[in-house]
Design a protein around this motif. Structure first.
Motif, short mmCIF file in Angstrom:
data_model
loop_
_atom_site.label_atom_id
_atom_site.label_comp_id
_atom_site.label_asym_id
_atom_site.label_seq_id
_atom_site.Cartn_x
_atom_site.Cartn_y
_atom_site.Cartn_z
N ASP A 1 19.86 11.06 -5.77
CA ASP A 1 18.47 11.19 -5.37
C ASP A 1 17.76 12.20 -6.25
O ASP A 1 18.39 13.16 -6.74
CB ASP A 1 18.34 11.64 -3.91
N SER B 1 27.10 17.66 3.51
CA SER B 1 25.79 18.15 3.09
C SER B 1 25.99 19.26 2.07
O SER B 1 26.84 20.14 2.25
CB SER B 1 25.00 18.66 4.28
N TRP C 1 21.09 18.31 0.71
CA TRP C 1 21.24 16.90 0.31
C TRP C 1 22.58 16.42 0.84
O TRP C 1 23.55 17.18 0.86
CB TRP C 1 21.17 16.78 -1.21
N LEU D 1 15.16 15.13 -6.12
CA LEU D 1 14.55 16.03 -5.15
C LEU D 1 13.35 16.72 -5.78
O LEU D 1 13.49 17.42 -6.79
CB LEU D 1 15.56 17.08 -4.69
N LEU E 1 13.78 11.47 1.63
CA LEU E 1 14.82 10.59 1.10
C LEU E 1 14.49 9.15 1.46
O LEU E 1 13.74 8.87 2.40
CB LEU E 1 16.19 10.97 1.68
#
Length: 380
Positions: free
Chosen positions: A138, A114, A156, A140, A227
């Motif tokens: 991704d 993470s 994340w 965010l 997510l």
């Protein structure tokens, strides 16, 4: 078998031994939990690499590589009438339009990690950041401000496909002013230990003790953004389902936590859902229990958490004084499929006196099969 292993070692040539030593050294040098090298940007670029605040050299910031319009911002610096604060130390960076910052990381292949980092909006409105560790990527959403300081910490997660990976944070936004991008500071990493199901709890990580890195010198927790369901979660295996809003991962050092050292604050009302899918047996009875309360962070008012499982639901109201406390919720249901989705949603929108979002805390969630000996039989 032992003899064969001994023969293999004796017959190993110098080149093979050197390779083994190198591989062992590489494994031992995998990055440790905590701040990334120059993760707080306190190691400054050489003055010759700065044009006012803009960083000119691709490798000017120690341990980082940049591209595009990147600025090196000092604490207390102004942009027009706006003061630019820095959450930790004296310096941060700002990403302009299409700018990116990246760092190479030594990791353990197959391990989940993470990333936690702090973000502050400046003059743009609908800001977002694209975070990548190939092949995972991704976007965010960071347009909502959850803390009174203007800085929020986001998390994340990714799974390392190689022993060396590159973390890339990119500002995909386009505004009239390239200096209107987000401020970034304090990058840290944490190795995630995949939670296991136990005989006493079919939910994994029901007490939320496994989660992203929280900076010890910050008091605003860490946001877990929405997510896709097939992505890795910093709160594995819990997922946050929403379009743009997050939940807050809170620690006992700064918040009132019902059980253990961590909990989740549902700060976005009905716009977010905390979800986990569990293996169940159709027709068998189950009981879901959880704690609902407040984080002791001055969030005052009528709150409630709605829990869903199969065709059943329960609403647990809680009148918060903003000083901590909780009550237990219970939901009995009968499974209707091999997979049951357990869902927690805050049914109210609450704000503190300073206008920041807050909400009820969820913690210590457990799921058991109430059929005689059923829980034990699931593990046979």
């Amino acid at each position: 078998m032992r003899r064969r292993r001994g023969e293999m070692v004796q017959n190993t040539g110098p080149a093979a031994l050197l390779l083994l030593v190198c591989l062992a050294a590489r494994a031992a040098s995998a990055i440790q939990d905590g701040l990334l090298p120059n993760g707080n940007f306190e190691e400054a670029p050489d003055r010759s690499q700065l044009n006012s605040t803009r960083v000119m050299g691709r490798y000017a910031i120690p341990h980082w590589e940049i591209s595009g319009f990147v600025e090196y911002i000092g604490s207390g610096q102004k942009q027009g009438d706006m003061l630019l604060p820095v959450p930790e130390g004296a310096y941060a960076v700002r990403l302009g339009n299409e700018a990116a910052i990246q760092q190479r990381l030594a990791v353990t292949r197959g391990t989940q990690y993470s990333i936690t980092f702090s973000v502050a909006r400046t003059c743009a409105q609908a800001e977002e950041l694209n975070v990548t560790v190939a092949p995972d990527s991704d976007v965010l959403p960071v347009q909502t401000v959850y803390s009174s300081s203007g800085w929020d910490s986001y998390s994340w997660a990714f799974k390392a496909e190689r022993s060396a990976v590159t973390l890339i944070v990119h500002n995909p936004g386009v505004t009239e002013d390239p200096a209107c991008g987000p401020l970034l500071d304090s990058f840290a990493i944490k190795t995630l230990q995949p939670p296991q199901r136990t005989e006493n709890n079919l939910l994994k990580n029901g007490d939320f003790e496994e989660g992203p890195y929280i900076f010890p010198n910050t008091s605003w927790g860490v946001l877990v953004p929405p997510l896709d369901e097939d992505d890795y979660s910093p709160l594995s295996p819990w997922m946050v389902l929403s379009s743009t809003k997050s939940v807050k991962y809170a620690d006992a050092a700064h918040y009132a936590v019902p059980h253990g050292t961590h909990a989740v604050e549902l700060v976005s009302g009905m716009e977010t859902a905390l979800v986990q899918e569990v293996s169940t047996v159709p027709g068998w009875p189950y009981r879901l229990e959880f704690s609902a309360g407040d984080a002791g962070d001055g969030c005052v008012g009528s709150m409630s958490i709605q829990a869903y499982a199969a065709r059943a639901s329960v609403k647990v109201p809680y009148q918060s004084q903003g000083k901590g406390g909780y009550k237990r919720g219970v939901l009995d249901f009968t499974a209707i499929a091999n997979q049951t989705r357990v869902v927690f949603v805050s049914m109210s929108y609450t704000m503190k006196h300073d206008g920041t979002l807050c909400g009820p805390v969820i913690d210590d969630a457990s799921l058991v099969c109430t059929r005689n000996h059923a829980s034990r039989r699931l593990f046979l």
